[in-house]
Design a protein around this motif. Sequence first.
Motif, PDB file in Angstrom:
ATOM      1  N   LYS A 130     -30.880 -19.628   3.048  1.00 18.38           N
ATOM      2  CA  LYS A 130     -31.619 -20.567   3.648  1.00 18.38           C
ATOM      3  C   LYS A 130     -30.938 -21.072   4.912  1.00 18.38           C
ATOM      4  CE  LYS A 130     -29.509 -24.697   0.911  1.00 18.38           C
ATOM      5  NZ  LYS A 130     -29.078 -25.570   2.789  1.00 18.38           N
ATOM      6  N   HIS A 177     -35.963 -20.998   2.403  1.00 16.76           N
ATOM      7  CA  HIS A 177     -35.252 -20.198   1.332  1.00 16.76           C
ATOM      8  C   HIS A 177     -35.845 -18.489   0.898  1.00 16.76           C
ATOM      9  CE1 HIS A 177     -37.906 -21.524  -1.394  1.00 16.76           C
ATOM     10  NE2 HIS A 177     -38.095 -22.560  -1.137  1.00 16.76           N
ATOM     11  N   SER A 216     -26.903 -21.414   4.901  1.00 17.57           N
ATOM     12  CA  SER A 216     -26.680 -20.738   3.718  1.00 17.57           C
ATOM     13  C   SER A 216     -24.507 -20.451   3.767  1.00 17.57           C
ATOM     14  CB  SER A 216     -27.538 -19.948   3.264  1.00 17.57           C
ATOM     15  OG  SER A 216     -27.467 -18.954   3.752  1.00 17.57           O
ATOM     16  N   GLU A 256     -23.801 -29.414   4.704  1.00 16.41           N
ATOM     17  CA  GLU A 256     -22.915 -28.214   3.666  1.00 16.41           C
ATOM     18  C   GLU A 256     -21.699 -28.104   3.784  1.00 16.41           C
ATOM     19  OE1 GLU A 256     -25.553 -26.968   1.858  1.00 16.41           O
ATOM     20  OE2 GLU A 256     -27.437 -28.215   2.656  1.00 16.41           O
TER      21      GLU A 256
END
Length: 358
Positions: A246, A264, A283, A342
């Motif tokens: 993603k 994504h 990601s 993230e």
Amino acid sequence: MAGEGLAKMTTYEKWLQEEGIDVVGGYMVEDVRTVPLKPWPRKGGFGVHIRLIGAEDCDAAYVCEIPPHGILKPQKHLFEEMILILSGEGKTEVWNEGGPKVTCHWQEGSLFAVPLNAWHQHVNTGDRPARYFAVTDAPPVIDLFHNHDFVFNNNFVFSDRFNGQTDYFSGAGRMLDEKTWDTNFVQNVETFDLRDYEVRAKGGKSIKFELASNTMIAHISEYPVGVYKKAHRHAPGAHVLQLRGKGYTMMWEEGKPYQRFDWHRGSLLVPPRMWFHQHFNTSHEPARYIAFRWHSKKFLPGKHFHEGENWWISTRLGGHQIEYEDEDPRLREIYLEELAKEGIPFSLDALLAGSDKD
Ligand SMILES: [Fe+2]
């Protein structure tokens, strides 16, 4: 009467209306795996046409679904068609008028092209719906001839592309250069082995597919965790479909604000003509996409269907790629903020430093 006989729509636009299914527009489709479909009389399954701004009708896409154990109606047409299986398992029978049937067995991740103007019929052999994504050059072909009978009921056989070879979809092929695989069938684009290609991303990998002697092609690109690609710009029509990971893509016209598109697995984006576009991986795994576009290197198209000029050459040298050292620092700041959210380490600088030591 003045104006009588003048068209208000292209033949392709009229044909889209006649198809009786929805047409998705805009810059991107969030997920081709879940985009809603409608019953599609011509195919006998369910579908949606995709007509994104960046395609400019130089090519087009659609999604089609075959019910469990369903069979679609046989088709043939004078436009090229590349097919990526999004879900399910099944087979496609392909034949020339009066010739033997050749079978292409597919599953999720399979990629193939229907040979030009060959009869073909898709069969879902599984217990769940089978959905595929296709990119075609239907718009220019339909507009040029403006005669559906000629485009969809033409008996010419392109035996130079397909002549009933029983092994046509065996997956065999040959490398034309260091990163171009010439074939008619790829078992799984999600696992297909890629070659190092660092022109546009440090740590990047790529492979290009020439399919079924088409003028359109496909290529896969992958880049590591904590890495973003360089911005570049080129001709319209590249349908970029995310296969793994993603992230987001910044797109902008020179001198205009950035537009951000989050994506994504399953997202489809078509960068408009000469808009810079830059892909950022946020990601925990390498980001991988497949792009469908013009410009076979076996059958070179003219400039009107060209991939664009010098998109791999630095803007400093008159090309259309912004090298890492020339980019707007704000783009990296935004990326670092996204990675921090993230908890992903930024790897690009370390990779670049590593290559300096070589
Ligand atoms: Fe691009």
